[in-house]
Design a protein around this motif. Sequence first.
Motif, short mmCIF file in Angstrom:
data_model
loop_
_atom_site.label_atom_id
_atom_site.label_comp_id
_atom_site.label_asym_id
_atom_site.label_seq_id
_atom_site.Cartn_x
_atom_site.Cartn_y
_atom_site.Cartn_z
N SER A 60 0.83 -1.21 0.00
CA SER A 60 0.00 0.00 0.00
C SER A 60 0.86 1.25 0.00
N LYS A 61 1.95 1.23 0.76
CA LYS A 61 2.87 2.38 0.80
C LYS A 61 3.46 2.65 -0.58
N LYS A 62 3.84 1.59 -1.29
CA LYS A 62 4.42 1.76 -2.63
C LYS A 62 3.41 2.35 -3.60
N ILE A 63 2.18 1.89 -3.52
CA ILE A 63 1.14 2.42 -4.44
C ILE A 63 0.82 3.86 -4.09
N TYR A 64 0.74 4.19 -2.81
CA TYR A 64 0.51 5.58 -2.41
C TYR A 64 1.67 6.47 -2.88
N GLN A 65 2.88 5.92 -2.83
CA GLN A 65 4.03 6.68 -3.31
C GLN A 65 3.88 7.01 -4.80
N PHE A 106 -7.49 -16.05 -4.72
CA PHE A 106 -8.30 -15.38 -5.74
C PHE A 106 -8.07 -13.87 -5.70
N GLN A 107 -8.06 -13.30 -4.49
CA GLN A 107 -7.86 -11.85 -4.35
C GLN A 107 -6.44 -11.45 -4.78
N LEU A 108 -5.46 -12.30 -4.49
CA LEU A 108 -4.09 -12.01 -4.90
C LEU A 108 -3.97 -12.04 -6.43
N LYS A 109 -4.64 -12.98 -7.06
CA LYS A 109 -4.64 -13.04 -8.52
C LYS A 109 -5.23 -11.77 -9.11
N LYS A 110 -6.30 -11.28 -8.50
CA LYS A 110 -6.94 -10.04 -8.93
C LYS A 110 -5.98 -8.86 -8.76
N LEU A 111 -5.27 -8.82 -7.63
CA LEU A 111 -4.31 -7.75 -7.37
C LEU A 111 -3.20 -7.76 -8.41
N LYS A 112 -2.66 -8.94 -8.72
CA LYS A 112 -1.57 -9.03 -9.70
C LYS A 112 -2.02 -8.58 -11.08
N SER A 113 -3.28 -8.88 -11.41
CA SER A 113 -3.83 -8.40 -12.68
C SER A 113 -3.92 -6.87 -12.70
N SER A 114 -4.36 -6.28 -11.59
CA SER A 114 -4.46 -4.82 -11.49
C SER A 114 -3.09 -4.16 -11.56
N LEU A 115 -2.09 -4.79 -10.93
CA LEU A 115 -0.73 -4.27 -10.99
C LEU A 115 -0.18 -4.34 -12.41
N ASN A 135 -1.77 13.41 -20.82
CA ASN A 135 -2.85 14.00 -20.02
C ASN A 135 -4.08 13.09 -19.99
N LEU A 136 -4.30 12.36 -21.10
CA LEU A 136 -5.42 11.41 -21.13
C LEU A 136 -5.13 10.18 -20.28
N LEU A 137 -3.85 9.77 -20.24
CA LEU A 137 -3.48 8.58 -19.46
C LEU A 137 -3.44 8.85 -17.96
N ASN A 138 -3.20 10.10 -17.59
CA ASN A 138 -3.07 10.44 -16.19
C ASN A 138 -4.27 9.99 -15.35
N PRO A 139 -5.51 10.35 -15.71
CA PRO A 139 -6.65 9.89 -14.89
C PRO A 139 -6.85 8.38 -14.95
N TYR A 145 -4.54 2.95 -9.88
CA TYR A 145 -3.94 2.91 -8.54
C TYR A 145 -5.02 2.75 -7.46
N GLU A 146 -6.16 3.39 -7.67
CA GLU A 146 -7.27 3.25 -6.71
C GLU A 146 -7.79 1.82 -6.69
#
Length: 215
Positions: A60-65, A106-115, A135-139, A145-146
């Motif tokens: 979480s710290k890395k993603i917030y960074q 299952f949740q970890l697999k979902k997280l790895k896909s999001s990463l 500018n389009l990619l920024n949001p 990340y959310e």
Amino acid sequence: MKWKNILNKQQSAGLAMVSVFIMVLVISIMNKRHVLDLEYSLTTIYDDRLMAENHIFNLSKKIYQKKILLNVDEDRLMMSRIHINDSINLLIADYEETKLTMDEAFQLKKLKSSLGKAELFENQFVYSSSAEHRNLLNPELRAQYEIILEDLEGLAILQLHEGQKLIDQSHRIAASSNVTTRLEVGLLIILGLMTHIIFAARPPAPKYSYFDNLN
């Protein structure tokens, strides 16, 4: 006849004493098993729950960074993203070494896909030559990340749930151990009383006099 009755009582008491001794032995084995189960439960809480929760916190710290750098200094994010991603991959590998339930896997697999999706957005962001495209990619990247943070929150909730189950299990083991320990003490007291009764009820030794020897 009196001696015969005493011997019969001693035999019965002896059998009862052996039975109590066997029960004490069985309870002692049960107590040892309780100790091993409790040790395993406590080890699991540390290795597979507390350490896993620490990995989630660091992720979480890395993603917030990344999220802060994206909002404040995009160029700095793009320069440090490889180092951050390497740290994230190491944390994921450490997390995979812990004992995972089906829901956690299952949740970890979902997280790895999001990463993975976030890394694709980052690559597009880095290699884009158009400021408008960035500018389009920024949001899109910020939204990704959310999603990752939501996935991490889901893993944290599962960790709390599984950790509570292990704590409850430890309490049950400790309660069972207390019961068997008290039973063992009670049986040892009974065993001591039986030993005393057996030796107290021994037939008196025959008395010989000097005149008996002359005969």
